[in-house]
Enzyme design. Structure first.
Site, PDB file in Angstrom:
ATOM      1  N   GLU A   1      -0.967   9.497  10.846  1.00 21.07           N
ATOM      2  CA  GLU A   1      -1.009   8.548   9.729  1.00 21.07           C
ATOM      3  C   GLU A   1       0.390   8.052   9.454  1.00 21.07           C
ATOM      4  O   GLU A   1       1.341   8.843   9.386  1.00 21.07           O
ATOM      5  CB  GLU A   1      -1.597   9.220   8.488  1.00 21.07           C
TER       6      GLU A   1
ATOM      7  N   GLU B   1       3.578   3.457  -0.313  1.00 22.44           N
ATOM      8  CA  GLU B   1       2.733   3.956  -1.390  1.00 22.44           C
ATOM      9  C   GLU B   1       3.531   3.906  -2.679  1.00 22.44           C
ATOM     10  O   GLU B   1       4.749   4.081  -2.675  1.00 22.44           O
ATOM     11  CB  GLU B   1       2.294   5.396  -1.131  1.00 22.44           C
TER      12      GLU B   1
END
Length: 281
Positions: free
Chosen positions: A158, A163
C-alpha cells in the site's frame, strides 16, 4: 408551490455550485518535462451533477468499517460523489443510512477506485485537491497492489500518497507492507509551509515511483524518499508490480478518532484532476 424539501434541495445544490465555483482554480498544465509521458488522466470536467467517469472509476460500497473502525457507509449516490464546477466532489454527510450490505451507519461518503479499470507499476501519480477538514474526517489519495485479492493486505503493498486527519497544516505519506503495516507502517508527516492549509486551496499530492525508490511530493516540494534500506530488517520491498488508485473521505476510525460537536457536515473533498505519467527511457 414547491415543497420545503424541494426548496431545501435547490438551496443545497446552489450552495454546492457556488462553493465549487469559488474554490476551483484554473487547472494546472500537464508536466512538460520531456522525461514524463502522460498515460492516464481524469480531468473531472463532466457536466454539473454527473457521476464520476465510470470508464475510469468504480465504487467501493458498504459500511463494514473497512478494517479501520470507520463510521460511514460508502455509497455510489450522487449525493456522495459527483462532478461539479470542474471538480470531482466527494461528500461526507451526517445521515442514517442502510446500504445494500444491510449495515446501518450514521454517516455516508464515497470511495472511488481504479481497480479493474487501470493499474500501473512505476511512474508519477498525482492528484490536485482541496481537502475537507474536521475532527474525525479522513481524506486520502492512495494506492494498493493489484494482487490484493490473491495475497491479501498488507502483502500486496500500500502506498498512501496523502492522508489527513483533521490537521489543517499537516499531511502524512506512508508505506504499508508485510512486517511494516498499520501502527508499524513507514510514515512521514509533512508540515505545510506557514500560512497554508489543506482546506484553504488546491495542492498537488504526488508520488514518483521507480524500482527500489519512492518519492512523495507536496506541490513541488519533496516530502521524503523511501528505498528498501528504510524497511525493517528481514522484511520485503513489495513495490514491484502494478497498483491501482483510490480516492476516499472516511468518517471516524481508529487513527483520526470520531467526529464530535465541532465537526461540521457536509464535508467535501474537491478533486481538480488525477494524472498518471510514465518515465520515458
Amino acid at each position: 408551490m414547491k415543497s420545503k424539501r424541494t426548496l431545501t434541495l435547490l438551496l443545497l445544490s446552489a450552495g454546492l455550485a457556488l462553493f465549487c465555483s469559488a474554490a476551483s482554480a484554473q487547472k494546472a498544465a500537464q508536466i512538460t518535462d520531456p522525461h514524463w509521458k502522460l498515460v492516464w488522466s481524469d480531468e473531472c470536467n463532466g457536466p454539473d451533477g454527473s457521476p464520476p467517469d465510470l470508464a475510469k472509476w468504480t465504487f467501493d460500497t458498504g459500511g463494514s468499517g473497512w478494517g479501520n473502525k470507520e463510521l460511514e457507509s460508502y455509497t455510489s449516490r450522487l449525493e456522495n460523489a459527483q462532478q461539479r464546477g470542474g471538480n470531482l466532489v466527494i461528500t461526507a454527510r451526517k445521515e442514517n443510512y442502510i446500504g445494500l450490505d444491510g449495515i446501518e451507519r450514521p454517516y455516508t461518503s464515497a470511495r472511488l477506485t481504479t481497480k479493474g479499470q487501470f493499474t500501473q507499476a512505476y511512474g508519477r501519480f498525482e492528484a490536485r485537491m482541496q481537502l475537507p477538514l474536521g475532527r474525525g474526517i479522513w481524506p486520502a489519495f492512495w494506492m494498493m497492489g493489484d494482487d490484493i485479492d490473491a495475497v491479501r493486505w498488507p502483502a500486496a503493498g500500500e502506498i498512501d500518497v496523502m492522508e489527513n486527519i483533521g490537521e489543517a497544516g499537516r499531511i502524512y505519506s506512508t508505506l504499508h507492507g508485510p512486517g511494516y503495516s498499520g501502527a508499524k507502517a513507514i510514515s512521514a508527516p509533512y508540515d505545510l509551509p506557514a500560512g497554508e492549509a489543506v482546506n484553504a486551496g488546491f495542492h498537488v499530492y504526488a508520488v514518483e515511483w521507480s524500482p527500489e525508490r519512492i518519492r512523495f511530493y507536496f506541490d513541488d516540494r519533496l516530502i521524503v524518499e523511501r528505498t528498501p534500506n528504510d524497511l525493517p530488517q528481514g522484511t520485503k520491498w513489495v513495490y514491484d508490480h502494478p497498483f491501482f488508485m483510490i480516492l476516499n473521505v472516511a468518517v471516524g476510525g481508529a487513527w483520526p478518532g470520531n467526529p464530535d460537536e465541532s465537526t461540521v457536515f457536509p464535508q467535501r473533498m474537491l478533486v481538480d484532476y488525477v494524472r498518471v505519467y510514465t518515465r520515458r527511457p
